[in-house]
Design an enzyme around this catalytic site. Sequence first.
Site, PDB file in Angstrom:
ATOM      1  NE  ARG A  43      -3.935  -1.930   2.418  1.00  0.00           N
ATOM      2  CZ  ARG A  43      -3.834  -3.144   2.921  1.00  0.00           C
ATOM      3  NH1 ARG A  43      -2.693  -3.533   3.472  1.00  0.00           N
ATOM      4  NH2 ARG A  43      -4.853  -3.979   2.886  1.00  0.00           N
ATOM      5  CB  THR A  44       0.432   4.561  -1.624  1.00  0.00           C
ATOM      6  OG1 THR A  44       0.517   3.948  -2.897  1.00  0.00           O
ATOM      7  CG2 THR A  44       1.208   5.876  -1.643  1.00  0.00           C
ATOM      8  CD  GLN A  45       1.423   2.142   4.529  1.00  0.00           C
ATOM      9  OE1 GLN A  45       1.091   2.565   5.624  1.00  0.00           O
ATOM     10  NE2 GLN A  45       0.655   1.346   3.811  1.00  0.00           N
ATOM     11  CB  SER A  46       3.932   8.705   2.910  1.00  0.00           C
ATOM     12  OG  SER A  46       5.169   8.122   2.571  1.00  0.00           O
ATOM     13  CD1 TRP A 150      -1.710   7.833  -0.499  1.00  0.00           C
ATOM     14  CD2 TRP A 150      -1.733   9.450   1.039  1.00  0.00           C
ATOM     15  NE1 TRP A 150      -1.624   7.247   0.729  1.00  0.00           N
ATOM     16  CE2 TRP A 150      -1.630   8.214   1.692  1.00  0.00           C
ATOM     17  CE3 TRP A 150      -1.767  10.623   1.797  1.00  0.00           C
ATOM     18  CZ2 TRP A 150      -1.570   8.111   3.074  1.00  0.00           C
ATOM     19  CZ3 TRP A 150      -1.694  10.516   3.181  1.00  0.00           C
ATOM     20  CH2 TRP A 150      -1.607   9.274   3.801  1.00  0.00           C
TER      21      TRP A 150
END
Length: 262
Positions: A43-46, A150
Amino acid sequence: MYANPNSIINPSLWPNGPAPGCFFKFPGTNVTSTSSNSGIITRTQSPVTTGTSILGLVFDGGVMLAGDMLGSYGSMAKFRSIERIVKVNNATVLGATGDIADFQHLKAIIEQKVIDEDCADDGFTLKPKALHTWLTRVLYNRRSKFDPLWNTFLVAGIEDGEPYLGCVDKIGTAFSDSKIATGYGAHIALPLMREALEKKPQMTKEEARALLISCLRVLFYRDCRALNKHQIATITKEGVTIENNIELDTNWEVANFVIGYE
C-alpha cells in the site's frame, strides 16, 4: 529462539521470555517463511512525487482551473513539466493535488471510461457532476480499504448550460462551490479569491484569469513546493481550452531587505 538458560535474567521473572539481544518467535508465527510477499508493503503509505495547489473559480459563463507544473520529489523540485490539469472531454476538466502516480493511475481509468462511452455512441458523455460523484465513491472505497489514493481532485465543467466546480479529497469528502483551492492554496489563495468575489461576485473571464494569475504569483512567492510555470484551463459552452507552460513575471527585489537569516 527462546530464553537463554545462561542469561543473567532470572527465568522465574519471565518464563520463556526473550533473552537480551536474542530473537524470539511468538506462538503461531513462522519466522522462517520464505513467501515472496514476506515483509513487503503493497500500500502507498505516503506520497512520493507530489504536486501542490490547484485553484478553481467560476466566472460569468464558465469556470477556470489553474495550477503549476511542478512534481516535487520530497523537497526536490525534480519534475518541471507535470500536467496536473487534464481535459476529460469537451465539457469537463480534472485537476489534481497530491501524489502524481495515484493521479496518473486514476487518469488512465477515466480515459478508458471516456473511450468506452465514445464506442457506445449513444449520445451520452461523462458530465462533470457524474465524474465528481464517481470520484467520491472511488476515493471513499479506497479509503475504507486503508489504501487511499493520496489526492485531492477538482472537477470543473459545464452541465446543462451552467458552470460546475466540485472538490473531493482522499477520504471521499466532497463539496461544490464557486471558488475552491487545494493544498497550500486553501490557506493563501482562497482568502484572496473570497475577497475579490465579495467586491465583484460576477467576474468576466478576463477578470477571473487576472485573479487566478495573481493568486498563482503569491503562491510561487510563499509555497516552497510551487513553480513559476503554470497551466490554466478555461471551460465554457464553446468547449475546453488548456494553456500550458505559462511563465509569470516575478519581482524578488524585496529579498534584499530580508536579513538575519545568514
